[in-house]
Design a protein around this motif. Structure first.
Motif, PDB file in Angstrom:
ATOM      1  N   ILE A  25     -10.331 -17.517 -13.547  1.00 14.19           N
ATOM      2  CA  ILE A  25      -9.437 -17.495 -12.390  1.00 14.19           C
ATOM      3  C   ILE A  25      -8.539 -18.726 -12.360  1.00 14.19           C
ATOM      4  N   LEU A  26      -8.944 -19.811 -13.038  1.00 13.48           N
ATOM      5  CA  LEU A  26      -8.070 -20.971 -13.150  1.00 13.48           C
ATOM      6  C   LEU A  26      -6.846 -20.657 -14.011  1.00 13.48           C
ATOM      7  N   GLU A  27      -7.046 -19.905 -15.068  1.00 12.37           N
ATOM      8  CA  GLU A  27      -5.993 -19.662 -16.038  1.00 12.37           C
ATOM      9  C   GLU A  27      -5.222 -18.370 -15.798  1.00 12.37           C
ATOM     10  N   MET A  28      -5.782 -17.445 -15.010  1.00 17.26           N
ATOM     11  CA  MET A  28      -5.154 -16.139 -14.852  1.00 17.26           C
ATOM     12  C   MET A  28      -4.082 -16.186 -13.775  1.00 17.26           C
ATOM     13  N   PRO A  29      -2.812 -15.916 -14.099  1.00 13.53           N
ATOM     14  CA  PRO A  29      -1.767 -15.892 -13.072  1.00 13.53           C
ATOM     15  C   PRO A  29      -1.864 -14.639 -12.217  1.00 13.53           C
ATOM     16  N   VAL A  30      -1.473 -14.761 -10.959  1.00 15.70           N
ATOM     17  CA  VAL A  30      -1.481 -13.652 -10.018  1.00 15.70           C
ATOM     18  C   VAL A  30      -0.044 -13.218  -9.796  1.00 15.70           C
ATOM     19  N   ARG A  31       0.248 -11.961 -10.060  1.00 17.78           N
ATOM     20  CA  ARG A  31       1.586 -11.415  -9.887  1.00 17.78           C
ATOM     21  C   ARG A  31       1.623 -10.512  -8.667  1.00 17.78           C
ATOM     22  N   GLY A  32       2.708 -10.584  -7.917  1.00 19.52           N
ATOM     23  CA  GLY A  32       2.903  -9.653  -6.812  1.00 19.52           C
ATOM     24  C   GLY A  32       2.353 -10.116  -5.485  1.00 19.52           C
ATOM     25  N   GLY A  33       1.824 -11.337  -5.392  1.00 18.94           N
ATOM     26  CA  GLY A  33       1.351 -11.848  -4.114  1.00 18.94           C
ATOM     27  C   GLY A  33      -0.100 -11.524  -3.856  1.00 18.94           C
ATOM     28  N   LEU A  34      -0.715 -12.298  -2.959  1.00 13.35           N
ATOM     29  CA  LEU A  34      -2.136 -12.135  -2.682  1.00 13.35           C
ATOM     30  C   LEU A  34      -2.434 -10.889  -1.869  1.00 13.35           C
ATOM     31  N   ARG A  35      -1.468 -10.447  -1.061  1.00 14.44           N
ATOM     32  CA  ARG A  35      -1.731  -9.260  -0.245  1.00 14.44           C
ATOM     33  C   ARG A  35      -1.983  -8.037  -1.116  1.00 14.44           C
ATOM     34  N   SER A  36      -1.168  -7.862  -2.153  1.00 15.71           N
ATOM     35  CA  SER A  36      -1.378  -6.752  -3.080  1.00 15.71           C
ATOM     36  C   SER A  36      -2.655  -6.944  -3.881  1.00 15.71           C
ATOM     37  N   LEU A  37      -3.041  -8.209  -4.148  1.00 13.26           N
ATOM     38  CA  LEU A  37      -4.256  -8.479  -4.908  1.00 13.26           C
ATOM     39  C   LEU A  37      -5.486  -8.069  -4.128  1.00 13.26           C
ATOM     40  N   VAL A  38      -5.528  -8.392  -2.825  1.00 11.22           N
ATOM     41  CA  VAL A  38      -6.681  -8.082  -2.003  1.00 11.22           C
ATOM     42  C   VAL A  38      -6.811  -6.579  -1.786  1.00 11.22           C
ATOM     43  N   ARG A  39      -5.674  -5.885  -1.605  1.00 13.77           N
ATOM     44  CA  ARG A  39      -5.700  -4.465  -1.315  1.00 13.77           C
ATOM     45  C   ARG A  39      -5.682  -3.597  -2.560  1.00 13.77           C
ATOM     46  N   ARG A  40      -5.711  -4.210  -3.731  1.00 19.39           N
ATOM     47  CA  ARG A  40      -5.617  -3.460  -4.970  1.00 19.39           C
ATOM     48  C   ARG A  40      -6.844  -2.588  -5.157  1.00 19.39           C
ATOM     49  N   VAL A  41      -6.629  -1.325  -5.523  1.00 16.35           N
ATOM     50  CA  VAL A  41      -7.740  -0.393  -5.755  1.00 16.35           C
ATOM     51  C   VAL A  41      -7.484   0.375  -7.037  1.00 16.35           C
TER      52      VAL A  41
END
Length: 342
Positions: free
Chosen positions: A326-342
């Protein structure tokens, strides 16, 4: 040459016993002194501007001890935690590492919040931030060798929503259950091999078709692998499309052999006990440990089970692997989409 005192020698010995992740955290704290935020936590820097995706940016001072940047293209500013799981988090990495330890211990959210000194809402958000990023790790899993596949079912759940289009669901958010296999059941096709690797994802409601199973398994099983399933005819279609050898285990039998070796002296006997055990542990995690989860988060908990319960490795190594990822992995599209991702 500097003289090493007894106290320093003790510290060196204790330092060498720490796992690699905790060594990095300790070194950051030593460099930072009393304020761990005074030192940059991301030595690799920011890859690009999170607003315009350009790489033309310069340093723009610091805020709360963390480096800020200014994009020369769009003129907007951002911090070193942009496009990471830690974006807008005010807690240090040592708190995140402690949370990962609690999470891999399968502690409930209330216990995680108490152990890490955070609120319940933050504990829930952190869990799904981490699980959303962990899906990127599982997307790279490729099963080979003997692969066992089967589907399992969960009740359609809207946990957290008491009403849905005027229909009262109650506190647990589950509709009235109909008997048998219906569209109130969520299908989760899964596949595992004997090396502790596994894949699984929500595919449809009710009985799955060949295309539903292919949507989960296609491209996730290596060529020349052996697909072992139950007698469901859907998996014969899957094996034909993917070019795999298929061995169905007849209903009422615990194991089967290839047609060419069906004799009492058959050397290779295949069964579906590993996938059945996988499903049993998954159901215990979702239904017993966490008392059911909302269907929109079910994929996240399948990933959780794959890494925590089924993947091989000891507890410390899993903590280190997950924290470094998780230190090295970039998050694309914002945290809101990350949390709701299914």
């Amino acid at each position: 040459m500097a003289v090493v005192t007894r106290d320093v020698d003790v510290l060196i010995q204790l330092f060498r016993r720490l796992p690699p992740v905790e060594r990095n955290i300790f070194l950051r704290l030593v460099v930072a002194g009393d304020d761990p935020n005074r030192v940059s936590e991301f030595s690799q820097g920011v890859a690009r501007c999170p607003h315009c995706c350009k790489k033309d940016y310069v340093k723009n001072g610091k805020k709360d001890g963390r480096q800020r940047f200014l994009c020369r293209i769009c003129g907007r500013t951002f911090g070193e935690r942009a496009e990471t799981v830690f974006y807008r988090s005010k807690k240090g990495l040592e708190v995140w590492y402690e949370y990962i330890r609690c999470m891999l211990n399968k502690l409930p959210l209330q216990r995680c919040a108490e152990e890490c000194g955070i609120c319940l809402h933050t504990a829930f958000s952190w869990r799904h931030r981490i699980l959303g990023v962990l899906q990127a790790m599982m997307d790279k899993v490729m099963l080979n060798g003997v692969v066992q596949a089967d589907e399992t079912f969960f009740r359609l759940s809207f946990k957290g929503q008491k009403k849905l289009k005027g229909e009262f669901l109650g506190r647990v958010g589950v509709r009235q259950r109909r008997r048998g296999l219906s569209r109130d059941q969520v299908c989760v096709p899964c596949a595992v091999n004997l090396d502790g690797l596994s894949v699984g994802r929500v595919s449809n409601l009710g009985k799955p078709s060949g295309n539903d199973v292919l949507g989960v398994l296609d491209g996730r099983i290596a060529e020349r692998s052996i697909l072992v399933t139950d007698s469901n005819s859907v998996y014969q279609k899957v094996a034909d499309v993917m070019g795999l050898s298929h061995i169905p285990v007849p209903s009422g039998m615990r194991c089967a052999a290839p047609r060419a070796e069906r004799s009492p002296q058959a050397a290779h006997i295949f069964d579906v006990q590993t996938i059945n055990s996988y499903h049993s542990m998954l159901k215990k995690l979702v239904n017993c440990r966490f008392h059911g989860v909302s269907t929109k988060y079910l994929n996240n908990y399948v990933i959780y089970h794959n890494f925590v319960n089924f993947a091989k490795g000891n507890f410390k190594s899993k903590c280190g692997v997950l924290f470094n990822f998780i230190l090295e992995m970039p998050v694309r599209g914002g945290l809101r989409s990350l949390v709701r991702r299914v």
